[in-house]
Write an enzyme that holds these catalytic residues in place. Sequence first.
Site: not given
Length: 634
Positions: A159-161
Amino acid sequence: MKTLESQQRERLPVHVHATADEACVELAREIAALIRLRAAAGKMAVLGLATGSTPVRLYRELVRLHREEGLSFKNVTTFNLDEYYGLTREHPESYWCFMHEQLFNHIDLPAPQINLPNGTVPRAEVFAACQAYEEKITALGGLDLQILGIGRTGHIGFNEPGSGRDSRTRLVTLDALTRRDAARDFLGEPNVPRYAITMGVGTILAARKIVLLAWGEAKARVVAQAVEGAPVESLPASFLQGHPDVRFLIDEAAAAELTRYKHPWLVGPVEWTPALTRRAVTWLSREVTRPVLKLLDEHYSEHGMADLLTEQGPAYDLNIRTFNEIQHTITGWPGGKPGADDTHRPERAEPRSKRVVVLAPEPSDDVLGMGGTLTRLVEQGHEVTVVYLTSGSLAVPDEEAQIVSDLVRDLASSEPAANPEPHGGNDENASAHSRRLKALLRRAEARAALRNAGIPAGSERFLDLPFYEQGRYRQFRPTLFDSVALAGVLRELRPHLLFATGVGQDPSSVGAVCFSILTTALSQLDAEAWSRDCRVWLYRTPDKAWGAHEIDMAVPLSPAQLSAKIHSIYQHKSQRSQTPMLGASLHEAWQQADATARGLAVTYDALGLAEYEAIEAFQRWHATPAIASASPKI
Ligand code: F6R
């Protein structure tokens, strides 16, 4: 749980352990208790698992509990957080493979109870597959415990930025920094998949208990942001703050940026040791942008240091003492100044000519971290040997090896080409011949760098430690063969000064593994008279600079010395296009080395000391019993 005053800025519970091993033993015990409790009630324990370097030690401890203490996993179901999209299960960098190598193959977990997202479902079916993954977790009663690592982007799972708090299992695009961090494993960024399937933040938050692990200084900043900052989409790990049963389990290096470690005087009463005093005064000087000697009483009292002032003030006394301490770290004589009074010098004057050993975990660490000092040591008449601990072959991209291979073939045109196998990320399968070629290439480059630095030919040793030759990134397992080999060389060279690096790094990194091998080797040599007289100096690779308060020896470089250092770094040409070294290309690495050395000079200048072009810095290392006894097993 009662929060100490010093932890007040922390928005979730953080447990700090001296080492990653210690933390993993604690967590493994907790997991074992959960599994046994569930087994006793005739129920399943549902675990959410992570991959990457971080949980490797935890999995080793779980395997040990299974083998030595009879912990059974028959009543366990596992769900992994994520999988690269586009990799088959068989791909050596797939998380499927990783989990089997690290854990599943060594315990009695029934295969049908293992769940990972499938990285090969056709695009059109991804959505349904992700939903099915979620439904299966729910059908089994939800996750009892979710283990997490944290990426430097602040990601949990992938879950990236930008990932929302309520996001669910889905296909995501990997962040550029994440792909860069994975480049070592895939032997180059172009080989790293662009997409992954990951559980969402919402999926993770639905677990009943969450434990996030983080080791090493590279994680310190993101850990502090996730713990002390407000929850924001730009740092998905910060969403963990809303969970009722979450904790961060981290080592001291990863805790370094938490306020209670970095600026403890801002969050409660402290014991003003000399080290903390120096840290606080240099911080204050930066904070109010005044040189140390110009700090006033009110600066101290307005910045949480009134008690320091009462104890050790007035300001001018404190200022002078700190100024002198820092002044005494500066020396142009890293091996000691012959014939000089050395009361306040970092290194002893005698013997006039010392035996100096520089340990480089990988070829290039030496010139990157201390290229200028290396040259000075030789010029000042010391007998310098650079010992390259590993061959560094894993960091050479195939295309670089191919150039050398072509060259060798053309030279001996009767021989068939020694082609390195194209592998798309699988170095394990690269032929031994290719690994050898890469190692020789790095040797030649290391020699070129030393030549450039003015180090006499023959001053180098290549140990090619077995842990590296037999291992892969993230999965190294040092044994006594490694420390015995290093101890053998040290016994032969009997150094007065030993330069080493790797303290505080991620424990699975080459640097940290090499340092643990050094501590074991030193404990084997403890009884020898020369070893008691041997001083260990730590240097750092330029991606992580020392703070002014941490430095025991600062060696100034002239403009010419700095450019000679950069030129030495440039000899490591096989690293030019790739990211294995420091997660940066050669170009970025020299820029970083340049900026770090110049930056330190600016720092000293701002503190009110002399203005140099650049500085290389070192810290004295003192063995602690805990570290000295941490011997790896055969
Ligand atoms: C792995 C995962 C990632 C990693 C993170 C840290 O399943 O989900 O979030 O935990 O990228 O990676 P390492 O542990 O290699 O530093």
